[in-house]
Design a protein around this motif. Structure first.
Motif, PDB file in Angstrom:
ATOM      1  N   THR A   1       0.829  -1.213   0.000  1.00  0.00           N
ATOM      2  CA  THR A   1       0.000   0.000   0.000  1.00  0.00           C
ATOM      3  C   THR A   1       0.861   1.261   0.000  1.00  0.00           C
ATOM      4  N   LEU A   2       1.855   1.281   0.883  1.00  0.00           N
ATOM      5  CA  LEU A   2       2.745   2.446   0.947  1.00  0.00           C
ATOM      6  C   LEU A   2       3.541   2.594  -0.354  1.00  0.00           C
ATOM      7  N   GLY A   3       3.971   1.477  -0.902  1.00  0.00           N
ATOM      8  CA  GLY A   3       4.685   1.530  -2.176  1.00  0.00           C
ATOM      9  C   GLY A   3       3.810   2.060  -3.292  1.00  0.00           C
ATOM     10  N   PHE A   4       2.561   1.597  -3.330  1.00  0.00           N
ATOM     11  CA  PHE A   4       1.611   2.077  -4.340  1.00  0.00           C
ATOM     12  C   PHE A   4       1.391   3.584  -4.226  1.00  0.00           C
ATOM     13  N   LEU A   5       1.214   4.072  -3.002  1.00  0.00           N
ATOM     14  CA  LEU A   5       0.982   5.506  -2.789  1.00  0.00           C
ATOM     15  C   LEU A   5       2.202   6.329  -3.187  1.00  0.00           C
ATOM     16  N   ALA A   6       3.394   5.869  -2.792  1.00  0.00           N
ATOM     17  CA  ALA A   6       4.619   6.601  -3.124  1.00  0.00           C
ATOM     18  C   ALA A   6       4.826   6.657  -4.630  1.00  0.00           C
ATOM     19  N   LEU A   7       4.591   5.558  -5.308  1.00  0.00           N
ATOM     20  CA  LEU A   7       4.774   5.512  -6.765  1.00  0.00           C
ATOM     21  C   LEU A   7       3.714   6.343  -7.480  1.00  0.00           C
ATOM     22  N   THR A   8       2.489   6.337  -6.954  1.00  0.00           N
ATOM     23  CA  THR A   8       1.420   7.125  -7.564  1.00  0.00           C
ATOM     24  C   THR A   8       1.732   8.623  -7.478  1.00  0.00           C
TER      25      THR A   8
ATOM     26  N   THR B   1       9.609  -3.740  -1.863  1.00  0.00           N
ATOM     27  CA  THR B   1       8.923  -2.444  -1.950  1.00  0.00           C
ATOM     28  C   THR B   1       9.854  -1.299  -1.586  1.00  0.00           C
ATOM     29  N   ILE B   2      10.615  -1.470  -0.515  1.00  0.00           N
ATOM     30  CA  ILE B   2      11.573  -0.434  -0.117  1.00  0.00           C
ATOM     31  C   ILE B   2      12.588  -0.185  -1.231  1.00  0.00           C
ATOM     32  N   MET B   3      13.094  -1.264  -1.807  1.00  0.00           N
ATOM     33  CA  MET B   3      14.077  -1.116  -2.887  1.00  0.00           C
ATOM     34  C   MET B   3      13.464  -0.471  -4.119  1.00  0.00           C
ATOM     35  N   ASP B   4      12.223  -0.842  -4.443  1.00  0.00           N
ATOM     36  CA  ASP B   4      11.559  -0.252  -5.607  1.00  0.00           C
ATOM     37  C   ASP B   4      11.323   1.245  -5.420  1.00  0.00           C
ATOM     38  N   VAL B   5      10.896   1.626  -4.226  1.00  0.00           N
ATOM     39  CA  VAL B   5      10.636   3.048  -3.955  1.00  0.00           C
ATOM     40  C   VAL B   5      11.929   3.856  -4.079  1.00  0.00           C
ATOM     41  N   ILE B   6      13.020   3.325  -3.539  1.00  0.00           N
ATOM     42  CA  ILE B   6      14.304   4.039  -3.643  1.00  0.00           C
ATOM     43  C   ILE B   6      14.781   4.074  -5.085  1.00  0.00           C
ATOM     44  N   ALA B   7      14.717   2.922  -5.771  1.00  0.00           N
ATOM     45  CA  ALA B   7      15.240   2.818  -7.137  1.00  0.00           C
ATOM     46  C   ALA B   7      14.425   3.611  -8.143  1.00  0.00           C
ATOM     47  N   LYS B   8      13.158   3.912  -7.820  1.00  0.00           N
ATOM     48  CA  LYS B   8      12.291   4.607  -8.765  1.00  0.00           C
ATOM     49  C   LYS B   8      11.914   6.020  -8.281  1.00  0.00           C
ATOM     50  N   CYS B   9      11.336   6.102  -7.085  1.00  0.00           N
ATOM     51  CA  CYS B   9      10.874   7.410  -6.595  1.00  0.00           C
ATOM     52  C   CYS B   9      12.038   8.325  -6.227  1.00  0.00           C
ATOM     53  N   VAL B  10      12.944   7.832  -5.385  1.00  0.00           N
ATOM     54  CA  VAL B  10      14.099   8.650  -4.992  1.00  0.00           C
ATOM     55  C   VAL B  10      14.942   8.995  -6.223  1.00  0.00           C
ATOM     56  N   PHE B  11      15.139   8.016  -7.088  1.00  0.00           N
ATOM     57  CA  PHE B  11      15.864   8.220  -8.349  1.00  0.00           C
ATOM     58  C   PHE B  11      15.238   9.371  -9.143  1.00  0.00           C
TER      59      PHE B  11
ATOM     60  N   ASN C   1      11.015   8.999 -16.309  1.00  0.00           N
ATOM     61  CA  ASN C   1      10.608   8.829 -14.913  1.00  0.00           C
ATOM     62  C   ASN C   1       9.112   8.574 -14.786  1.00  0.00           C
ATOM     63  N   THR C   2       8.317   9.233 -15.636  1.00  0.00           N
ATOM     64  CA  THR C   2       6.864   9.041 -15.606  1.00  0.00           C
ATOM     65  C   THR C   2       6.499   7.591 -15.859  1.00  0.00           C
ATOM     66  N   PHE C   3       7.095   7.003 -16.893  1.00  0.00           N
ATOM     67  CA  PHE C   3       6.761   5.614 -17.231  1.00  0.00           C
ATOM     68  C   PHE C   3       7.395   4.625 -16.258  1.00  0.00           C
ATOM     69  N   ILE C   4       8.564   4.959 -15.721  1.00  0.00           N
ATOM     70  CA  ILE C   4       9.184   4.100 -14.712  1.00  0.00           C
ATOM     71  C   ILE C   4       8.256   3.951 -13.507  1.00  0.00           C
ATOM     72  N   CYS C   5       7.778   5.069 -13.006  1.00  0.00           N
ATOM     73  CA  CYS C   5       6.913   5.046 -11.813  1.00  0.00           C
ATOM     74  C   CYS C   5       5.480   4.643 -12.154  1.00  0.00           C
ATOM     75  N   GLY C   6       5.010   5.020 -13.342  1.00  0.00           N
ATOM     76  CA  GLY C   6       3.649   4.676 -13.742  1.00  0.00           C
ATOM     77  C   GLY C   6       3.456   3.181 -13.917  1.00  0.00           C
ATOM     78  N   ILE C   7       4.386   2.523 -14.575  1.00  0.00           N
ATOM     79  CA  ILE C   7       4.302   1.070 -14.760  1.00  0.00           C
ATOM     80  C   ILE C   7       4.361   0.360 -13.413  1.00  0.00           C
ATOM     81  N   ALA C   8       5.253   0.822 -12.544  1.00  0.00           N
ATOM     82  CA  ALA C   8       5.359   0.224 -11.206  1.00  0.00           C
ATOM     83  C   ALA C   8       4.070   0.444 -10.411  1.00  0.00           C
ATOM     84  N   THR C   9       3.436   1.602 -10.581  1.00  0.00           N
ATOM     85  CA  THR C   9       2.157   1.864  -9.906  1.00  0.00           C
ATOM     86  C   THR C   9       1.108   0.845 -10.322  1.00  0.00           C
TER      87      THR C   9
END
Length: 261
Positions: free
Chosen positions: A36-43, A227-237, A67-75
């Motif tokens: 849930t937290l990962g979904f919200l962060a990516l959204t 999820t933690i790794m995905d958020v860092i690798a995508k959102c923080v990136f 970046n839009t498609f990186i995070c959008g696909i993950a969302t």
């Protein structure tokens, strides 16, 4: 003699076939909370990237679109997992979210593309690294769904074999291209996002080793870690690239030449 060999082969195949699962180790409340937290962060990150891409000049827009498609696909992938989709039971009666691999198959090449654009790398080299990345993801998926233990570990080793040249390219090949550009701001930006990517990506095969490999991690712990790794690798990136907005624009020399076109 041929009948005996056929009977032996059939018996061996039955021995390797997975047994029906009466119960499946599924994700718990902790894992669902992580998704849930990962979904919200990516959204949120996706929405921010769309806004930045809409208002950016063409020179910067390509980075924000990536970046839009990186995070959008993950969302989308995280929404599927939260909705009870994108998973199956694998050997050992363990819940396996193949939605992660669909996500990574599409988003990790985009991360490499974005790093290549920042570095100013030629497209042939970028394509080659993306090709190795696709093979790495496919190998990881095949390792996860393999029933035979020996086959599982061979697939894992194949994935590591593809992973090493990717890391070398990001740490050495792309970096050398950045150095040749002699732009200190771009060098600093690339150094930050490339090493963030390299360090975080190194944790993925470790998590796989103790979850899909040895089954030491629970499904929930594995999900939270990924999820933690995905958020860092995508959102923080993505936000690190936004923070370097000025560095991503045309160089002073390019801007000066455009004034007289």
């Amino acid at each position: 003699m041929p009948f005996t060999q056929l009977a032996g082969a059939t018996a061996a195949a039955k021995a390797l076939a997975p047994t029906a699962c009466t119960t499946i180790e599924e994700i718990g409340s902790t894992g669902i909370g992580g998704l849930t937290l990962g979904f919200l962060a990516l959204t949120v990150t996706t929405v921010v990237m769309v806004a930045k891409a809409a208002n950016a000049d063409p020179e910067r827009r390509k980075y924000y679109f990536c970046n839009t498609f990186i995070c959008g696909i993950a969302t989308f992938a995280y929404f599927a997992m939260l909705s009870g989709q994108g998973w199956t039971a694998i050997s050992g009666c363990r819940q396996f979210f193949y939605a992660h691999y669909v996500d990574w198959l599409l988003t990790t090449p985009l991360i490499i593309l974005n790093l290549g654009l920042i570095a100013g790398q030629d497209y042939v080299t970028i394509a080659a690294v993306c090709g190795a990345d696709v093979l790495m993801i496919i190998s990881g998926y095949m390792a996860s769904v393999s029933v035979v233990t020996t086959v599982k570990w061979f697939w894992y080793l194949f994935g590591i074999g593809m992973f090493l040249p990717i890391i070398y390219s990001l740490a050495r090949t792309f970096r050398e291209t950045v150095i040749m550009r002699k732009d200190p701001e771009i060098m600093e930006l690339y150094g930050k996002v490339a090493w963030l990517t390299i360090i975080i990506w190194c944790f993925y095969p470790i998590v796989w080793l103790f979850s899909q490999g040895f089954a030491s991690f629970s499904v929930s712990f594995e999900t939270v870690a990924i999820t933690i790794m995905d958020v860092i690798a995508k959102c923080v990136f993505s936000f690190m690239i936004i923070a370097a907005h000025d560095a991503l624009g045309p160089t002073q020399q390019t801007a000066h030449s455009r004034e007289y076109v």
